[in-house]
Write a protein that holds these residues in place. Structure first.
Motif: not given
Ligand SMILES: Cc1cc2nc3c(=O)[nH]c(=O)nc-3n(C[C@H](O)[C@H](O)[C@H](O)COP(=O)(O)OP(=O)(O)OC[C@H]3O[C@@H](n4cnc5c(N)ncnc54)[C@H](O)[C@@H]3O)c2cc1C
Ligand code: SF4
Ligand code: SF4
Lengths: 170, 382
Positions: B34-37, B84-85, B94-96
């Motif tokens: 979920m992090n941008p890095l 983000e799962v 499920e991923v957002a």
């Protein structure tokens, strides 16, 4: 056990002297030598491979404390920047008449400059005596851990382990 | 629906190590974070790491992350960031997108960009490597701006280069409290004090010594009583505690600080594992509730594996080894193995035992052993 380290945050001289990384008084008198102030059993060992003279041993298990073979140590200081605990120093009691040098890792900006007068501090960060910077080494192999060497009156060499940080101007 | 052999949640050292091993054995491998890095905790660890030379100790955490990522790319692992799962059921993730509309939330390796705001991924095997989460501490004034987790302060200063405050009180003298204090000093802040409720410093002596010689006091048997300020922290009141951890009347002291960092431990970030139905076990030495797993890192839900801080808060070195183990075992359960894998697994187990020896780590070894014994009974047998 380890009362100094675990309550004050730094080892007492007594704790250090009974640790396997602390050179004997006789060796200290002979010239530059590494002083390893790492006296807890932690899982860490980069110092072992850092020394080209193979003067530092940890072995198995990795939680052994570093042992300094003081006769093998030639005082080159290469181990200083390789220790992630910043726990290795170099002390030379033979630098000059009544003058010793202490080298330590210093990861703050701005760096001091050679010739600069500084406040030498002890393990608690308290100023103990004036010192003079004689060397600031930061080659690429140090990977951003500069090593600063200062001169101090010889009687403070066992105590001095850094300098008061130089504040950045804003 | 997108289909992969191996889906991994978390691009920290555990997740990346697992992905590398899975991909090496021919699994199509996708890492979601979920992090941008990518890199998990490693992206903010600017200090040289502890551990063994084999685990790249002496190398700075950020560089370890870069090396792992490079290796993952070489093995054609796909890494999706900003992903983000939020649920797992029947091996479907499920991923957002955590950063909708941000085109920088793309991937490395595979080159895919998020197709929509939501994505479902069917995976034959899942490895959860969601890391740890910081514990909070409640005291009057704890909701004032300026009270934050030490990890948050570390992210602000080391990743985004924003100094969280000028005058800092650090609560907690474990390794995180000590290291973050040091890094805040390096960033130019003043650390007014580190306080610790226990009578002894929990972190390594060498980390404590670094900040002591920089002049930072460490006060053991002390706690924070309250934070004061109108719109943000302007003052902290601390007090000595007695042997039953109660503040000693009359020992209160005011500290002039603008930031209070809380470093009172991490717990396994087991929410997703729990949502997926994995049974948890309470183990204080591992940081709290942890998913039960067997010696192959498989949980009570067949096909779902765990590794790293999620399966017990430890270190990057142990996270790497557990990740490798989970990756090899998950691949092997799909019939994908490399010659010599049995020896590799034995070597990993040996290194884990060595890393968990000594007075600091032996309690974790015991706790881990207990967890695995429960796992051997409760997790599915092949
Ligand atoms: C201040 C500090 C200093 C440290 N120093 C050292 C050291 O010197 N030596 C050492 O060996 N270790 C050190 N560590 C510990 C080390 O960083 C961790 O143990 C290690 O990073 C754990 O790896 P991990 O892969 O399990 O988890 P993490 O690195 O925490 O990675 C987990 C990842 O999962 C992602 N994630 C979580 N939930 C979801 C979700 N639902 N969907 C998508 N992504 C998700 C997160 O974004 C994160 O990127 C330190 C830790 C801290 C905090
Ligand atoms: S000073 Fe040089 S010789 Fe001595 S222990 Fe360090 S690296 Fe080895
Ligand atoms: S590298 Fe430094 S902290 Fe690590 S064991 Fe050696 S002396 Fe101790």
């Amino acid at each position: 056990m380890l009362q100094g380290v675990k309550t004050r945050g730094y080892p007492s001289l007594q704790e250090l002297e009974s640790a396997p990384g602390y050179p004997s008084p006789g060796r200290l008198e002979k010239g530059p030598v590494a002083v390893i102030e790492c006296i807890e059993e932690i899982p860490c060992n980069p110092c072992e491979q850092a020394c080209p003279q193979h003067a530092i041993t940890i072995g198995e298990p990795i939680t052994n404390r570093p042992h300094l073979d003081e006769d093998k140590c030639i005082g080159c200081g290469l181990c200083i920047p390789r220790c992630p605990g910043l726990a290795i120093f170099l002390v030379d009691l033979t630098y000059g008449q009544g003058v010793a040098t202490v080298a330590f890792p210093y990861e703050y900006l701005p760096l001091p400059e050679e010739g600069q007068a500084v406040q030498a501090v002890n393990r608690a960060g308290e100023p103990v005596c004036p010192g003079t910077v004689i060397k600031v080494q930061n080659p690429k192999v140090n990977d951003q851990t500069p090593v600063v060497t200062i001169t101090v009156p010889r009687e403070y060499a066992a105590e001095v382990r850094g300098i008061r940080r130089i504040r950045r101007e804003r | 629906m997108r289909k992969v052999d191996l889906a991994i949640v978390g691009a920290g050292p555990a997740g990346l190590a697992a992905a590398i091993e899975g991909a090496k054995r021919g699994c199509s491998t996708l890492v979601l974070d979920m992090n941008p890095l990518p890199g998990g905790q490693l992206v903010k660890q600017i200090h040289k790491f502890f551990g063994s030379q084999e685990h790249r100790a002496g190398t700075r955490g950020i560089e370890i992350a870069a090396q792992l990522l490079h290796q993952a790319e070489t093995e054609e692992v796909e890494v999706m960031l900003g992903a983000e799962v939020y649920a797992i059921h029947d091996r479907t993730l499920e991923v957002a997108w955590a950063f909708t509309g941000d085109s920088s939330a793309s991937s490395s390796g595979g080159g895919a960009t998020p197709p929509s705001r939501h994505l479902a991924i069917a995976a034959r095997r899942i490895i959860l490597a969601t890391g740890g989460a910081e514990n909070a501490l409640n005291f009057p004034g704890w909701t004032l701006p300026g009270v934050m987790g030490a990890g948050a302060a570390q992210t602000m200063s080391n990743v985004w280069r924003v100094l969280p405050g000028e005058r800092i009180l650090m609560v907690g003298a474990g390794n995180v409290g000590l290291i973050v204090s040091y890094q805040l000093l390096q960033a130019g802040a003043e650390v007014v004090a580190v306080i610790e409720a226990a009578p002894r410093i929990g972190g390594y002596g060498v980390h404590a010594a670094k900040i002591r010689r920089a002049g930072v006091p460490i006060l053991t048997s002390h706690t924070v009583v309250r934070a004061e300020g109108r719109t943000q922290v302007e003052k902290a009141v601390i007090a000595r505690v007695d042997s039953s951890w109660q503040p000693v009347p009359g020992s209160e002291r005011e500290l002039d600080v603008d930031t209070i960092c809380i470093a009172v431990g991490l717990r396994p970030n087991a929410r997703l594992a729990s949502l997926a139905g994995c049974c948890l076990h309470y183990s204080p030495r591992l940081g709290g509730w942890v998913p039960i797993h067997n010696s192959r890192m498989e949980t009570t839900i067949p096909g779902i594996y765990v590794a790293g801080d999620l399966s017990g808060v430890e270190e990057a070195s142990t996270a790497l080894e557990e990740g490798r183990l989970a990756g090899i075992c998950a691949a092997s359960s799909l019939g994908k193995s490399n010659p010599g894998d049995d020896e590799r697994i034995a070597a990993i187990e040996e290194r884990l035992i060595s890393l968990r020896s000594g007075p600091f780590c032996q309690p974790r070894q015991d706790a881990k052993q207990e967890l695995i014994e429960i796992g051997e009974v409760q997790c599915c047998k092949e």
